[in-house]
Design a protein around this motif. Structure first.
Motif, PDB file in Angstrom:
ATOM      1  N   ALA A  67       0.828  -1.209   0.000  1.00 40.56           N
ATOM      2  CA  ALA A  67       0.000   0.000   0.000  1.00 40.56           C
ATOM      3  C   ALA A  67       0.865   1.263   0.000  1.00 40.56           C
ATOM      4  N   ASP A  68       2.053   1.180   0.627  1.00 41.46           N
ATOM      5  CA  ASP A  68       2.917   2.361   0.658  1.00 41.46           C
ATOM      6  C   ASP A  68       3.942   2.352  -0.484  1.00 41.46           C
ATOM      7  N   GLY A  69       3.688   1.548  -1.507  1.00 42.45           N
ATOM      8  CA  GLY A  69       4.493   1.605  -2.722  1.00 42.45           C
ATOM      9  C   GLY A  69       5.774   0.799  -2.702  1.00 42.45           C
ATOM     10  N   ARG A  70       6.001   0.040  -1.649  1.00 41.14           N
ATOM     11  CA  ARG A  70       7.224  -0.771  -1.608  1.00 41.14           C
ATOM     12  C   ARG A  70       7.015  -2.080  -2.359  1.00 41.14           C
ATOM     13  N   GLU A  71       8.133  -2.628  -2.841  1.00 45.02           N
ATOM     14  CA  GLU A  71       8.055  -3.909  -3.546  1.00 45.02           C
ATOM     15  C   GLU A  71       8.099  -5.065  -2.552  1.00 45.02           C
ATOM     16  N   SER A  72       7.260  -6.049  -2.763  1.00 44.74           N
ATOM     17  CA  SER A  72       7.330  -7.282  -1.990  1.00 44.74           C
ATOM     18  C   SER A  72       7.623  -8.412  -2.974  1.00 44.74           C
ATOM     19  N   ILE A  73       8.856  -8.942  -2.902  1.00 41.98           N
ATOM     20  CA  ILE A  73       9.267  -9.960  -3.883  1.00 41.98           C
ATOM     21  C   ILE A  73       8.630 -11.300  -3.524  1.00 41.98           C
ATOM     22  N   LEU A  74       7.976 -11.911  -4.505  1.00 42.84           N
ATOM     23  CA  LEU A  74       7.341 -13.209  -4.280  1.00 42.84           C
ATOM     24  C   LEU A  74       8.292 -14.340  -4.632  1.00 42.84           C
TER      25      LEU A  74
ATOM     26  N   PRO B 163      14.870 -18.600  11.153  1.00 42.98           N
ATOM     27  CA  PRO B 163      14.108 -17.371  11.427  1.00 42.98           C
ATOM     28  C   PRO B 163      13.506 -16.755  10.151  1.00 42.98           C
ATOM     29  N   GLN B 164      14.226 -16.842   9.035  1.00 40.77           N
ATOM     30  CA  GLN B 164      13.676 -16.294   7.785  1.00 40.77           C
ATOM     31  C   GLN B 164      12.450 -17.087   7.337  1.00 40.77           C
ATOM     32  N   ARG B 165      12.498 -18.420   7.497  1.00 39.27           N
ATOM     33  CA  ARG B 165      11.343 -19.240   7.103  1.00 39.27           C
ATOM     34  C   ARG B 165      10.134 -18.897   7.960  1.00 39.27           C
ATOM     35  N   LEU B 166      10.383 -18.729   9.271  1.00 38.18           N
ATOM     36  CA  LEU B 166       9.282 -18.355  10.161  1.00 38.18           C
ATOM     37  C   LEU B 166       8.760 -16.972   9.777  1.00 38.18           C
ATOM     38  N   GLY B 167       9.679 -16.028   9.504  1.00 40.37           N
ATOM     39  CA  GLY B 167       9.283 -14.679   9.106  1.00 40.37           C
ATOM     40  C   GLY B 167       8.444 -14.707   7.835  1.00 40.37           C
ATOM     41  N   ALA B 168       8.866 -15.523   6.859  1.00 35.23           N
ATOM     42  CA  ALA B 168       8.124 -15.611   5.590  1.00 35.23           C
ATOM     43  C   ALA B 168       6.732 -16.183   5.833  1.00 35.23           C
ATOM     44  N   PHE B 169       6.655 -17.196   6.719  1.00 35.88           N
ATOM     45  CA  PHE B 169       5.357 -17.805   7.014  1.00 35.88           C
ATOM     46  C   PHE B 169       4.439 -16.773   7.670  1.00 35.88           C
ATOM     47  N   LEU B 170       4.966 -16.041   8.654  1.00 34.36           N
ATOM     48  CA  LEU B 170       4.144 -15.045   9.359  1.00 34.36           C
ATOM     49  C   LEU B 170       3.713 -13.935   8.402  1.00 34.36           C
ATOM     50  N   LEU B 171       4.623 -13.525   7.519  1.00 30.34           N
ATOM     51  CA  LEU B 171       4.267 -12.486   6.543  1.00 30.34           C
ATOM     52  C   LEU B 171       3.088 -12.930   5.677  1.00 30.34           C
ATOM     53  N   PRO B 176      -1.186  -6.711   3.417  1.00 29.59           N
ATOM     54  CA  PRO B 176      -0.212  -5.685   3.039  1.00 29.59           C
ATOM     55  C   PRO B 176      -0.695  -4.265   3.356  1.00 29.59           C
ATOM     56  N   ARG B 177      -0.524  -3.860   4.610  1.00 29.64           N
ATOM     57  CA  ARG B 177      -0.864  -2.489   5.016  1.00 29.64           C
ATOM     58  C   ARG B 177       0.121  -2.065   6.103  1.00 29.64           C
ATOM     59  N   PRO B 178       0.364  -0.752   6.202  1.00 30.38           N
ATOM     60  CA  PRO B 178       1.304  -0.292   7.218  1.00 30.38           C
ATOM     61  C   PRO B 178       0.710  -0.423   8.623  1.00 30.38           C
ATOM     62  N   GLY B 179       1.578  -0.339   9.618  1.00 31.03           N
ATOM     63  CA  GLY B 179       1.120  -0.377  11.006  1.00 31.03           C
ATOM     64  C   GLY B 179       1.151  -1.773  11.589  1.00 31.03           C
ATOM     65  N   PRO B 180       1.081  -1.853  12.936  1.00 30.55           N
ATOM     66  CA  PRO B 180       1.128  -3.168  13.584  1.00 30.55           C
ATOM     67  C   PRO B 180      -0.116  -4.003  13.284  1.00 30.55           C
ATOM     68  N   ASP B 227       5.974  -4.219  12.750  1.00 28.26           N
ATOM     69  CA  ASP B 227       6.367  -3.528  11.513  1.00 28.26           C
ATOM     70  C   ASP B 227       6.595  -4.580  10.416  1.00 28.26           C
ATOM     71  N   ARG B 228       5.607  -4.695   9.554  1.00 31.71           N
ATOM     72  CA  ARG B 228       5.650  -5.697   8.494  1.00 31.71           C
ATOM     73  C   ARG B 228       6.854  -5.484   7.559  1.00 31.71           C
ATOM     74  N   THR B 229       7.170  -4.211   7.318  1.00 30.26           N
ATOM     75  CA  THR B 229       8.245  -3.894   6.374  1.00 30.26           C
ATOM     76  C   THR B 229       9.596  -4.411   6.887  1.00 30.26           C
ATOM     77  N   ARG B 230       9.832  -4.261   8.200  1.00 30.82           N
ATOM     78  CA  ARG B 230      11.105  -4.763   8.746  1.00 30.82           C
ATOM     79  C   ARG B 230      11.224  -6.270   8.540  1.00 30.82           C
ATOM     80  N   LEU B 231      10.104  -6.946   8.701  1.00 32.03           N
ATOM     81  CA  LEU B 231      10.104  -8.402   8.510  1.00 32.03           C
ATOM     82  C   LEU B 231      10.355  -8.752   7.039  1.00 32.03           C
ATOM     83  N   GLN B 232       9.802  -7.955   6.147  1.00 30.53           N
ATOM     84  CA  GLN B 232      10.012  -8.188   4.707  1.00 30.53           C
ATOM     85  C   GLN B 232      11.483  -8.022   4.344  1.00 30.53           C
TER      86      GLN B 232
END
Lengths: 236, 237
Positions: A67-74, B163-171, B176-180, B227-232
């Motif tokens: 939503a904020d324009g960042r890329e999420s690589i699949l 940890p990356q596999r767990l992070g990917a699963f949780l993501l 896909p929206r900002p905020g907790p 923060d979803r972005t940090r996890l991404q």
């Protein structure tokens, strides 16, 4: 017209693998390989899904925008893999964006002939489904191998797959670099060295690309041993 | 005549089952009369936790749509050990792999929680595929999409740390929206560990490592992602 090596890659994709080559050729038609010398956006989310793409060389990145324009690589699509077919047969709209890395070659096969083939010929569609189901079975086998086997067991499984005999001594040639073998079985090159060292205990020795197995049956027993290095399972 | 699993009871189809079924993309292209004909041959199953829906390598008898609870698919390398491949909830389809090719199920399915499923006999589904070109297209799309999911899982297993596999699963459970945002796990943590191909101890360690990225455990099944972005970024690192 695709070259023979390019056509062979297309024929080996799950969608076409079960079809006679002449059927696949009819679907490919006069589609040509395209080379992308620079980073190029192939399609955007929401575009019509009117083709299936097969990567011949290089890499394609599938991604969505947040939503904020960042890329999420699949995922990254490698040579020999196809993409966009699920949308082509399904919703008709592409759910993701795709970008070719510099130097990527790919072929875009239009949907029309494939969809017409599926609509007109239930037996042909069934061959595609059989082929996709076969690939599904292979992938499930890979997943269970990655989840349940230790690095040493995975290496043993890869070496057994290269062996031409079921028991007794044998020699196999890797045919790939050790880094390639490590990637194939999902471990780091450092883990491969450790796994190779463990296999010495079951009579496996390595000289460059040449691997000598003292007893294939013993290596098979090691591959199936539930107690082999449980602490190392999948922690690569 | 195809025999359905022995656990099948004579349970009536409810409006809730039908509502979920209508939301399944695979069946949405069938005309109402064709879907009704297929449903007339279907049976509803209720399966207790850890009870089998079908076993790996047995002859496939049906295609299943989950209408309640959670079903896990399991793959075995041998008789002693199996791993969870995927968790499926209401509106998801299971058993498609056994409809084609050898006609044997490439994996097993078991209820994780009490589950409710509609079982469509295999021969009835194959007959519907023969009769309906749009259904054929959807089935090819569905099988292709399933392959993509499996390829993604293999990539994760090969390339990502625990940890990356767990992070990917949780993501995958977030929107896909900002905020907790708070997510609920559909299964116990020991089952999640098996899905991710790690031991329960590794899962706990991975979860502790993700704390530094704002991933907080809340109760037995709740997870807060600050923060979803940090996890991404971490997943892609």
């Amino acid at each position: 017209m695709l070259s023979e090596p390019d056509f062979a890659l297309v024929q080996r994709t799950p969608l076409f693998e079960g079809l006679a080559p002449e059927v696949t050729r009819a679907f490919v038609g006069d589609a040509r390989a395209a080379l992308f010398e620079t980073r190029t956006l192939l399609f955007s989310q929401g575009d019509p899904a009117d083709s299936v793409f097969v990567v011949l060389a290089g890499q394609v990145r599938l991604f969505t925008l947040t939503a904020d324009g960042r890329e999420s690589i699949l995922e990254f699509i490698a040579p020999g893999q196809s993409f966009a077919e699920a949308a082509m047969f399904g919703s008709g709209r592409l759910p993701v964006n795709a970008e070719a890395a510099p130097g990527t070659r790919l072929v875009r096969i239009p949907a029309r002939a494939i969809l017409a083939g599926i609509d007109a010929d239930a037996a042909l569609a069934r061959k595609m489904m059989d082929s996709l189901a076969r690939r599904q079975r292979r992938l499930i086998g890979l997943i269970s191998g990655l989840k349940l086997r230790s690095p040493g067991q995975r290496l043993a499984a890869a070496l057994l797959a290269l062996s031409a005999v079921d028991f007794g001594p044998t020699t196999v040639h890797l045919g790939v670099t050790k880094a390639g073998l490590a990637s194939h079985i999902g471990i780091t090159p450092e883990s491969l060295s450790r796994a190779m060292a463990r296999l010495r205990d079951v009579g496996v020795t390595c000289q460059g690309q040449k691997i000598t197995i003292a007893d294939v049956a013993a290596l098979r027993r090691y591959r199936e041993d539930q107690d082999a290095e449980p602490e190392a399972k999948t922690e690569t | 005549m195809t025999t359905l699993p022995t656990t099948t009871k004579d349970i009536p189809l409810t409006e809730a089952d039908c509502t979920i079924l209508r939301s399944v993309g695979l069946f949405s292209v069938l005309p109402a009369d064709a879907l009704a004909a297929l449903l007339a041959q279907a049976q509803v199953m209720e399966v207790s936790p850890f009870e089998s829906v079908f076993e790996q390598e047995e002859d496939a008898t049906a295609l299943f749509v989950v209408t309640g609870g959670t079903v896990g698919t399991l793959a075995a390398l041998n008789l002693q050990d199996s791993c969870l491949v995927e968790l499926l909830g209401p509106g998801q389809v299971v058993g498609e792999g056994g409809l084609f090719d050898t006609g044997r199920a490439p994996l097993a399915a078991r209820a994780i929680t009490t589950a409710r499923l509609i079982a469509f006999p295999r021969m009835a589904v194959l007959a519907s595929l023969d009769a309906s070109p749009p259904f054929r297209r959807r089935m090819v799309a569905f099988l292709s999409a399933r392959l993509r999911v499996l390829v993604r899982e293999i990539t994760q297993l090969k390339l990502m740390t625990a940890p990356q596999r767990l992070g990917a699963f949780l993501l995958g459970l977030t929107t896909p929206r900002p905020g907790p945002q708070r997510i609920e796990l559909a299964c116990e943590r020991r089952i999640l560990a098996r899905i991710l191909g790690m031991t329960p101890e590794s899962l706990s360690r991975a979860l502790r490592q993700l704390q530094a990225l704002g991933v907080r455990s809340q109760g037995k099944r709740g997870i807060l992602i600050e923060d979803r972005t940090r996890l991404q970024v971490f997943r892609a690192s």
